[in-house]
Design an enzyme around this catalytic site. Structure first.
Site, PDB file in Angstrom:
ATOM      1  N   MET A  78       1.030  -1.201   0.045  1.00 57.08           N
ATOM      2  CA  MET A  78      -0.082   0.138   0.114  1.00 57.08           C
ATOM      3  C   MET A  78       0.904   1.102   0.052  1.00 57.08           C
ATOM      4  O   MET A  78       2.068   1.091   0.552  1.00 57.08           O
ATOM      5  CB  MET A  78      -0.903   0.052   1.097  1.00 57.08           C
ATOM      6  CG  MET A  78      -1.905   1.074   1.394  1.00 57.08           C
ATOM      7  SD  MET A  78      -3.071   1.228  -0.291  1.00 57.08           S
ATOM      8  CE  MET A  78      -3.468  -0.491  -0.017  1.00 57.08           C
ATOM      9  N   ARG A 127       6.502   8.662  -3.140  1.00 53.17           N
ATOM     10  CA  ARG A 127       7.341   7.589  -3.784  1.00 53.17           C
ATOM     11  C   ARG A 127       7.082   7.695  -5.464  1.00 53.17           C
ATOM     12  O   ARG A 127       6.232   8.235  -5.931  1.00 53.17           O
ATOM     13  CB  ARG A 127       6.912   6.173  -3.693  1.00 53.17           C
ATOM     14  CG  ARG A 127       5.769   5.612  -4.062  1.00 53.17           C
ATOM     15  CD  ARG A 127       5.594   4.089  -3.986  1.00 53.17           C
ATOM     16  NE  ARG A 127       4.528   3.377  -4.556  1.00 53.17           N
ATOM     17  CZ  ARG A 127       4.104   2.188  -4.516  1.00 53.17           C
ATOM     18  NH1 ARG A 127       4.484   1.431  -3.599  1.00 53.17           N
ATOM     19  NH2 ARG A 127       2.929   1.883  -5.245  1.00 53.17           N
ATOM     20  N   LEU A 163       2.041  -6.982  -0.082  1.00 53.56           N
ATOM     21  CA  LEU A 163       3.598  -7.046  -0.194  1.00 53.56           C
ATOM     22  C   LEU A 163       3.870  -6.585  -1.751  1.00 53.56           C
ATOM     23  O   LEU A 163       3.329  -7.284  -2.619  1.00 53.56           O
ATOM     24  CB  LEU A 163       4.060  -8.671  -0.172  1.00 53.56           C
ATOM     25  CG  LEU A 163       3.904  -9.158   1.380  1.00 53.56           C
ATOM     26  CD1 LEU A 163       4.122 -10.569   1.120  1.00 53.56           C
ATOM     27  CD2 LEU A 163       4.818  -8.418   2.302  1.00 53.56           C
ATOM     28  N   GLU A 164       4.488  -5.491  -1.755  1.00 56.12           N
ATOM     29  CA  GLU A 164       4.748  -4.723  -3.164  1.00 56.12           C
ATOM     30  C   GLU A 164       6.172  -4.972  -3.503  1.00 56.12           C
ATOM     31  O   GLU A 164       6.470  -4.463  -4.480  1.00 56.12           O
ATOM     32  CB  GLU A 164       4.454  -3.353  -2.805  1.00 56.12           C
ATOM     33  CG  GLU A 164       3.048  -2.987  -2.417  1.00 56.12           C
ATOM     34  CD  GLU A 164       2.825  -1.398  -2.504  1.00 56.12           C
ATOM     35  OE1 GLU A 164       3.642  -0.627  -2.997  1.00 56.12           O
ATOM     36  OE2 GLU A 164       1.713  -1.269  -1.683  1.00 56.12           O
ATOM     37  N   ASN A 165       6.956  -5.996  -3.019  1.00 53.83           N
ATOM     38  CA  ASN A 165       8.172  -6.313  -3.322  1.00 53.83           C
ATOM     39  C   ASN A 165       8.348  -7.840  -3.676  1.00 53.83           C
ATOM     40  O   ASN A 165       9.609  -8.427  -3.442  1.00 53.83           O
ATOM     41  CB  ASN A 165       9.179  -5.746  -2.211  1.00 53.83           C
ATOM     42  CG  ASN A 165       9.289  -4.634  -1.711  1.00 53.83           C
ATOM     43  OD1 ASN A 165       9.595  -3.525  -2.781  1.00 53.83           O
ATOM     44  ND2 ASN A 165       8.783  -4.154  -0.677  1.00 53.83           N
TER      45      ASN A 165
END
Length: 576
Positions: A1, A9, A401-403
């Site tokens: 998020m 960012r 989880l954005e990675n």
């Protein structure tokens, strides 16, 4: 998020960029939509006019640009070899073959592909040249289209190619089925054997999951319950839903290809569990999710008790990774939240739940680094999340989880958590747009793997630039079309409408880009659920069970006077 303890960012790179869209459009002109169905049954006089269609003789009969093609022994779809072609620089790894055809005849073109972006097509038909394509895929998937030759056409050029800057692609079992063009061809496939190793891999109160061994030469599988066909899949697993609790069912599986269907496998019995529910619990049919910030980044600082009553699911952002692989913990930012104590937090969570709301702990965020990549970390994840549920009263977990995530072990972790928490578990996800462009992506795979316990996927329709819709066209964020055409990918890709929500920023300050007015959100919800207020894209059908919408965040919403939740919340709850 978006926004984990920071205000901005960079915008995620757009794929494809505007400079490549003209090339993209030219590559997919007449048959842009991906076909996941098998080739039509060939008539007795038809044959596969392609030569060395399974690449069993290396690259014989094939020519690949810039030395981009080779044959490999793994992965293969059938036989012992497959094509591997690798784009490099300005070369898209095109491999071609001249195929003899008969004038004024119709042919079915198909191939099995895997890996990077893959295109399949023919030129020189004498009528309309055709092509089809698929985004990157980690498993074999069939491309299929058809074409008709002109009155003087005796040959066509068959081609496959990848896409600039993308990974290598694999192709196997290419076919140009139709009348004999005079050049002969590979023999037609034979009916495959019956599948073996059929087992029950999981059950809930309303579903049974099955798995079996792959069958050589099969292009798909059919699942039977009590002798009646209930679903068809291309892989070696399936989940049969809509079953009664505490009931035993008998299942069989057959293998299929263009030649026909195998005999049925041995029967296995699956028994559903006693307690019903699945993901979602007592949620309303249409629900609103909001992320609550456990930190101060300039938005209104809130306690859980301050969150608007329009929110049905409150995702507490975020849990923190520990030094134990896969394990997480939660640390309330009491200092940043004006002295909010743990006891007050627990009491507020309890009060929200008593009011019929769900409160989940969110894992990840922009800077989240939780890694679940093996059996041990999967167990640690499940145990630690369940411990947080018991300590703070959370109803479940949100995966944000954005990675990157590992679909195999995250699915294992979530099933382990479900076994501990029971049918009332709330399981939500908030992938980025790029993560849901294809069912081969890890996030999409995870959602499908746990579909029977999944509550809702609230994809983030922001910070993403332009993306492909389910019709293969490119849409820019900030429009009704962007929301509806991208939601369509999930709705037609295997998720139930009740498992799909639209995630948008609550204000212009909530994300770097992608904010739209509540009116645009409401119009997109109407388009998907009722077929009204659409833009240029209109779905082929409506989804009246669409779950609803999500926002980042309840704090930014409060900063703007709760304008987002007042408008969108009321609209969601007013859907039929």
């Amino acid at each position: 998020m978006y926004l984990h303890r920071r205000a901005t960012r960079p915008t995620r790179p757009t794929r494809p960029t505007s400079s490549t869209r003209r090339l993209w459009a030219g590559a997919v002109t007449a048959a842009l939509a991906l076909s996941l169905t098998g080739a039509a049954q060939a008539s007795a006089a038809d044959l596969n006019n392609a030569k060395n269609a399974g690449f069993e003789s290396g690259l014989t009969n094939w020519t690949c640009t810039a030395g981009s093609g080779t044959t490999v022994s793994s992965p293969v779809h059938g036989g012992a070899a497959a094509l591997k072609a690798t784009p490099a620089g300005q070369d898209n790894a095109q491999c071609t073959q001249t195929v003899a055809v008969k004038p004024n005849s119709t042919y079915t073109l198909s191939a099995w592909v895997q890996g990077g972006y893959t295109y399949l097509g023919v030129t020189g038909t004498g009528t309309t040249d055709v092509s089809t394509w698929t985004p990157d895929s980690s498993s074999w998937r069939q491309l299929s289209t058809s074409f008709t030759t002109g009155s003087s056409t005796t040959s066509v050029t068959l081609y496959t190619h990848g896409w600039y800057g993308q990974a290598a692609y694999y192709a196997d079992d290419v076919s140009v089925y139709g009348p004999d063009g005079g050049g002969g061809g590979d023999p037609a496939p034979t009916v495959p054997g019956a599948p073996s190793g059929l087992t029950v891999s999981g059950t809930t109160s309303s579903s049974v999951s099955l798995a079996w061994n792959a069958v050589s030469g099969a292009t798909g599988y059919s699942v039977y319950r009590g002798g009646t066909k209930v679903t068809a899949v291309t892989g070696t697993s399936a989940t049969v839903t809509g079953l009664a609790a505490s009931t035993s069912y008998g299942f069989q599986v057959t293998a299929t290809n263009a030649a026909g269907e195998s005999a049925k496998s041995a029967t296995v019995t699956g028994t559903t569990s006693a307690s019903g529910g699945g993901g979602g619990g007592a949620l309303p049919k249409h629900a609103v999710t909001g992320y609550w910030q456990n930190f101060d980044n300039g938005a209104t600082v809130q306690r859980i008790s301050d969150v608007s009553s329009q929110y049905d699911i409150i995702a507490v952002a975020f849990a923190d990774a520990t030094t134990t692989p896969g394990a997480v913990t939660f640390n309330l930012d009491s200092a940043g939240l004006g002295g909010y104590t743990v006891d007050q937090f627990k009491a507020d969570v309890k009060a929200k739940r008593a009011a019929g709301k769900k409160v989940v702990v969110s894992i990840g965020g922009q800077n989240g680094t939780v890694s679940v990549s093996d059996g041990t970390s999967a167990t640690n994840f499940a145990n630690s999340v369940y411990a947080l549920m018991q300590t703070y009263g959370f109803d479940g977990v949100d995966i944000d989880l954005e990675n990157g995530l590992n679909a195999t072990y995250m699915s294992q972790a979530l099933r382990s958590l479900s076994a501990k928490a029971g049918a009332s578990l709330i399981l939500t996800m908030a992938p980025q747009t790029i993560d849901m462009q294809s069912t081969s992506n890890a996030y999409f795979q995870t959602a499908l793997n746990v579909k029977d316990i999944l509550t809702v996927v609230n994809m983030q329709y922001y910070n993403s630039g332009s993306m492909l819709g389910c019709d293969g066209k490119v849409y820019s964020q900030g429009s009704v079309d962007f929301l509806t055409a991208l939601a369509c990918i999930q709705l037609e890709g295997g998720l139930a409408p009740s498992q799909v929500g639209l995630g948008l920023p609550a204000s212009t300050r909530g994300a770097g880009s992608g904010y739209v007015s509540p009116t645009v959100v409401d119009n997109a919800l109407d388009c998907l659920a009722k077929g009204t207020n659409c833009g240029s894209f209109k779905p082929s059908r409506t989804y009246p069970d669409l779950r609803g919408a999500m926002t980042w965040s309840t704090n930014w919403d409060a900063t703007a006077g709760n304008a987002w939740s007042a408008a969108v919340g009321a609209h969601v709850h007013g859907l039929p």
